[in-house]
Design a protein around this motif. Structure first.
Motif, PDB file in Angstrom:
ATOM      1  N   ARG A 181      -3.422   3.542  -2.185  1.00  0.00           N
ATOM      2  CA  ARG A 181      -3.374   2.786  -3.215  1.00  0.00           C
ATOM      3  C   ARG A 181      -2.985   1.359  -2.711  1.00  0.00           C
ATOM      4  NH1 ARG A 181      -0.325   4.593  -8.125  1.00  0.00           N
ATOM      5  NH2 ARG A 181      -0.720   2.571  -8.727  1.00  0.00           N
ATOM      6  N   GLU A 182      -3.817   0.308  -3.020  1.00  0.00           N
ATOM      7  CA  GLU A 182      -3.273  -1.035  -2.965  1.00  0.00           C
ATOM      8  C   GLU A 182      -2.707  -1.549  -4.117  1.00  0.00           C
ATOM      9  OE1 GLU A 182      -5.963  -3.828  -1.040  1.00  0.00           O
ATOM     10  OE2 GLU A 182      -6.022  -2.875   0.664  1.00  0.00           O
ATOM     11  N   ARG A 190       0.800  -1.132  -0.077  1.00  0.00           N
ATOM     12  CA  ARG A 190       0.065  -0.081   0.073  1.00  0.00           C
ATOM     13  C   ARG A 190       1.008   1.264  -0.061  1.00  0.00           C
ATOM     14  NH1 ARG A 190      -3.364  -0.977   4.118  1.00  0.00           N
ATOM     15  NH2 ARG A 190      -2.135   0.228   5.742  1.00  0.00           N
ATOM     16  N   ALA A 216       4.503   2.100  -9.453  1.00  0.00           N
ATOM     17  CA  ALA A 216       4.087   3.097  -8.525  1.00  0.00           C
ATOM     18  C   ALA A 216       5.185   3.648  -7.582  1.00  0.00           C
ATOM     19  CB  ALA A 216       2.973   2.296  -7.485  1.00  0.00           C
TER      20      ALA A 216
END
Length: 145
Positions: free
Chosen positions: A74-75, A70, A84
């Protein structure tokens, strides 16, 4: 006139000394060869008598016990982790990255985060822990160079 022929023994090569030499060479090369060494993270754990909280970093990545990452709200799956983290890499390079890993998270999940941080050029990575009695976050316990 008939000459007496001397009976010759068949010529044989004695392989015993050859086998001894081959085994000695084999042992020499086995002993002198360097085998694959494992790469390890070298951490210098700071000594502290009081668990003082460190400054809060704007980039915090959480690793859950189920292996879910996480970042912010956001997961992420392991496949999404690299992209990410790349999006937050500039801010993490400037302020550092805090990794909050659950105590039951697998070692491989945490190493995956550290590996991706290294690939993104993030040099300041702190691993946060919590005190079991108060639940207060104490960070950093370990910092990678």
């Amino acid at each position: 006139m008939r000459f007496a022929r001397t009976r010759r023994d068949p010529v044989e090569v004695n392989l015993t000394p050859l086998i001894d030499v081959v085994f000695l060479l084999l042992i020499f090369f086995m002993v002198s060869t360097t085998f694959e060494t494992r790469q390890a993270l070298e951490l210098e754990l700071p000594e502290t008598t009081s668990g003082a909280a460190a400054e809060v970093s704007p980039v915090t990545l959480v690793v859950t016990a189920a292996g879910v990452y996480r970042l912010g709200e956001r997961e992420l799956t392991p496949a999404e982790l690299a992209s990410a983290l790349a999006a937050e890499a500039e801010q993490a390079r400037e302020h550092g990255l805090v990794v909050e890993a659950d105590g039951r998270a697998s070692h491989a999940d945490v190493v995956r985060v550290l590996d991706q941080a290294g690939l993104q050029g993030i040099e300041r990575v702190r691993i946060a822990t919590t005190e079991s009695r108060t639940g207060e976050t104490i960070s950093p316990q370990a910092e990678t160079p």
